[in-house]
Design a protein around this motif. Structure first.
Motif, mmCIF file in Angstrom:
data_model
loop_
_atom_site.group_PDB
_atom_site.id
_atom_site.type_symbol
_atom_site.label_atom_id
_atom_site.label_comp_id
_atom_site.label_asym_id
_atom_site.label_seq_id
_atom_site.Cartn_x
_atom_site.Cartn_y
_atom_site.Cartn_z
ATOM 1 N N HIS A 142 0.854 -1.189 0.000
ATOM 2 C CA HIS A 142 0.000 0.000 0.000
ATOM 3 C C HIS A 142 0.893 1.243 0.000
ATOM 4 N N VAL A 143 0.943 1.918 -1.107
ATOM 5 C CA VAL A 143 1.702 3.171 -1.168
ATOM 6 C C VAL A 143 0.739 4.300 -0.793
ATOM 7 N N VAL A 144 1.044 4.959 0.320
ATOM 8 C CA VAL A 144 0.185 6.046 0.801
ATOM 9 C C VAL A 144 0.954 7.362 0.650
ATOM 10 N N SER A 145 0.469 8.226 -0.223
ATOM 11 C CA SER A 145 1.147 9.509 -0.453
ATOM 12 C C SER A 145 0.722 10.531 0.595
ATOM 13 N N HIS A 146 1.686 11.330 1.009
ATOM 14 C CA HIS A 146 1.394 12.308 2.068
ATOM 15 C C HIS A 146 2.501 13.353 2.097
ATOM 16 N N THR A 147 2.294 14.382 2.887
ATOM 17 C CA THR A 147 3.409 15.263 3.235
ATOM 18 C C THR A 147 3.289 15.532 4.724
ATOM 19 N N HIS A 148 4.409 15.602 5.414
ATOM 20 C CA HIS A 148 4.362 15.976 6.834
ATOM 21 C C HIS A 148 4.669 17.460 6.917
ATOM 22 N N TRP A 149 3.742 18.222 7.492
ATOM 23 C CA TRP A 149 3.845 19.668 7.400
ATOM 24 C C TRP A 149 4.160 20.320 8.739
ATOM 25 N N ASP A 150 5.448 20.658 8.953
ATOM 26 C CA ASP A 150 5.878 21.389 10.151
ATOM 27 C C ASP A 150 5.617 22.862 9.880
ATOM 28 N N ARG A 151 4.396 23.263 10.128
ATOM 29 C CA ARG A 151 3.904 24.540 9.595
ATOM 30 C C ARG A 151 4.667 25.788 10.038
ATOM 31 N N TRP B 152 7.476 26.119 12.581
ATOM 32 C CA TRP B 152 8.751 26.219 13.288
ATOM 33 C C TRP B 152 9.947 25.999 12.385
ATOM 34 N N TYR B 153 9.756 25.303 11.306
ATOM 35 C CA TYR B 153 10.879 24.850 10.491
ATOM 36 C C TYR B 153 11.512 25.995 9.709
ATOM 37 N N MET B 154 10.645 26.868 9.231
ATOM 38 C CA MET B 154 11.076 28.087 8.529
ATOM 39 C C MET B 154 10.143 29.177 9.024
ATOM 40 N N PRO B 155 10.444 30.460 8.730
ATOM 41 C CA PRO B 155 9.458 31.494 9.068
ATOM 42 C C PRO B 155 8.116 31.129 8.446
ATOM 43 N N PHE B 156 7.034 31.431 9.140
ATOM 44 C CA PHE B 156 5.713 30.996 8.690
ATOM 45 C C PHE B 156 5.433 31.359 7.238
ATOM 46 N N GLU B 157 5.711 32.619 6.838
ATOM 47 C CA GLU B 157 5.354 33.045 5.484
ATOM 48 C C GLU B 157 6.147 32.274 4.419
ATOM 49 N N ALA B 158 7.424 31.998 4.731
ATOM 50 C CA ALA B 158 8.233 31.236 3.768
ATOM 51 C C ALA B 158 7.632 29.839 3.591
ATOM 52 N N HIS B 159 7.192 29.269 4.694
ATOM 53 C CA HIS B 159 6.617 27.934 4.611
ATOM 54 C C HIS B 159 5.234 27.963 3.968
ATOM 55 N N HIS B 160 4.547 29.078 4.160
ATOM 56 C CA HIS B 160 3.225 29.244 3.568
ATOM 57 C C HIS B 160 3.335 29.194 2.037
ATOM 58 N N VAL B 161 4.323 29.909 1.496
ATOM 59 C CA VAL B 161 4.536 29.916 0.038
ATOM 60 C C VAL B 161 4.837 28.495 -0.444
ATOM 61 N N ARG B 162 5.612 27.784 0.356
ATOM 62 C CA ARG B 162 5.943 26.403 -0.007
ATOM 63 C C ARG B 162 4.687 25.517 -0.036
ATOM 64 N N LEU B 163 3.784 25.782 0.889
ATOM 65 C CA LEU B 163 2.525 25.015 0.923
ATOM 66 C C LEU B 163 1.696 25.267 -0.338
ATOM 67 N N LEU B 164 1.647 26.544 -0.765
ATOM 68 C CA LEU B 164 0.867 26.883 -1.962
ATOM 69 C C LEU B 164 1.388 26.104 -3.164
ATOM 70 N N LYS B 165 2.722 26.052 -3.300
ATOM 71 C CA LYS B 165 3.327 25.333 -4.427
ATOM 72 C C LYS B 165 3.012 23.843 -4.345
ATOM 73 N N THR B 166 3.113 23.303 -3.118
ATOM 74 C CA THR B 166 2.854 21.871 -2.922
ATOM 75 C C THR B 166 1.419 21.529 -3.300
ATOM 76 N N MET B 167 0.485 22.356 -2.846
ATOM 77 C CA MET B 167 -0.930 22.099 -3.133
ATOM 78 C C MET B 167 -1.233 22.282 -4.617
ATOM 79 N N ASP B 168 -0.630 23.300 -5.241
ATOM 80 C CA ASP B 168 -0.858 23.508 -6.677
ATOM 81 C C ASP B 168 -0.357 22.303 -7.477
ATOM 82 N N THR B 169 0.813 21.805 -7.098
ATOM 83 C CA THR B 169 1.361 20.617 -7.776
ATOM 84 C C THR B 169 0.396 19.442 -7.618
#
Ligand SMILES: [Zn+2]
Length: 337
Positions: A7-16, A18-35
């Motif tokens: 069973h291949v289960v696709s996912h992303t683990h999202w450290d919303r 703390w990992y990067m400044p929130f806005e930088a990570h927010h932009v990354r989320l938009l790209k991930t979701m668009d893809t």
């Protein structure tokens, strides 16, 4: 013998935040979701993607693209994306018991408009898990928890000396709260990235699968093997369908499916052996296959502690006959106001 199913289960683990400044990570989320949305459009074989068990990912995306709401609802109703069950993935020990309950309530409330709430107690990256989790999950109508830490999987060849010592030969186990509530527990015995970026190239794929299949078989109690296709902040693998075609060619004795947690859990439940380890209470085992539980990293920034404190009231005074209160507040028990 029946074929084993991968069973291949696709996912992303999202450290919303703390990992990067929130806005930088927010932009990354938009790209991930668009893809992801493009991938669903272009590849009918790409069946589903798990959004890390937290509704805030949807909220963050819709903050920028509110016009995509109907599209997300459509995908959630088709079972292609998940919503909830949590609002955020919390640290269960740094937050209060009440906050854990509210987190699940808010997650359910926010997921409901999407037409389906993911009914999985999802704790992929928590540094240990609270003892009352099975009780809390059961009250929310959830009977399965999936987690990354707190229990050591030992594999078939190792003798489990003492089940109470938070060890289990299998990735599947029975997790019981102090009040007796029980859920099926599934440990990411090979972590939540064991099927990350699966190669399409035959030679690379052979190397990858030989190792990944052997590692999963070491701990799986059924013929259903879990491959977590993703990692921290990982965008979806756009050539996954091609990678699965390579796998089917290379390993005709296995069935490879682009699965999802619901299908995987259903298949596992149908084949569970009688003898599963029973693990009671908190999951704090340290040695969890390379990923330490780190239960004592109980720190938070001072301004966060101050704000938390401000939201609470003193429900019991510090007795005057006791030595001076360490916080100097004269308060013994702080509760949420
Ligand atoms: Zn994390």
């Amino acid at each position: 013998m029946a074929k084993k199913t991968i069973h291949v289960v696709s996912h992303t683990h999202w450290d919303r935040e703390w990992y990067m400044p929130f806005e930088a990570h927010h932009v990354r989320l938009l790209k991930t979701m668009d893809t992801l949305l493009d991938l669903f459009e272009q590849d009918p074989e790409y069946r589903s993607f798990y959004l890390d068990g937290q509704t805030i990912v949807l909220e963050d995306y819709l903050q920028v693209y509110p016009e995509k709401r109907d599209k997300l609802i459509e995908l959630a109703k088709e079972g292609k994306i998940s919503a909830g069950p949590w609002y955020v993935l919390q640290d269960e020990f740094l937050t209060s018991g009440e906050a854990n309950i509210r987190n699940l309530q808010v997650g359910h409330r926010d997921a409901r408009p999407f037409g389906a709430v993911s009914k999985i107690g999802y704790f992929p990256d928590s540094f240990g898990n609270m003892g009352q989790a099975p009780q809390l999950l059961r009250q929310a109508g959830i009977d399965t928890a999936i987690f990354g830490r707190g229990v050591k999987a030992t594999g078939f060849d190792n003798k489990v000396e003492d089940a109470a010592a938070q060890e289990s030969p299998f990735s599947e186990l029975r997790w019981v709260s102090p009040d007796g509530s029980e859920v099926l527990g599934i440990l990411f015995a090979n972590w939540y990235s064991n099927g990350n970026e699966i190669p399409v190239d035959k030679e690379a794929a052979k190397t990858f699968w030989d190792r990944a299949i052997a590692a999963a078989e070491r701990y799986a109690s059924t013929s259903h093997l879990l491959m977590m296709n993703g990692c921290d902040h990982q965008p979806p693998q756009t050539d996954l369908s091609a990678a699965l075609r390579t796998a089917r060619e290379l390993y005709p004795d296995y069935e490879f499916i682009h699965s999802n947690f619901d299908d995987y859990i259903k298949a596992v439940k149908a084949e569970l052996p009688q003898q599963l380890s029973v693990i009671k209470g908190e999951l704090r085992g340290q040695h969890t296959n390379g990923w330490y539980t780190l239960v004592n990293t109980a720190s938070a920034r001072v301004y966060i502690k101050q704000k938390t404190r401000k939201t609470r009231r003193c429900s019991r005074k510090w007795p005057s006959r006791w030595p001076r209160s360490p916080t100097g507040t004269g308060c013994r028990i702080l509760t949420r106001s």
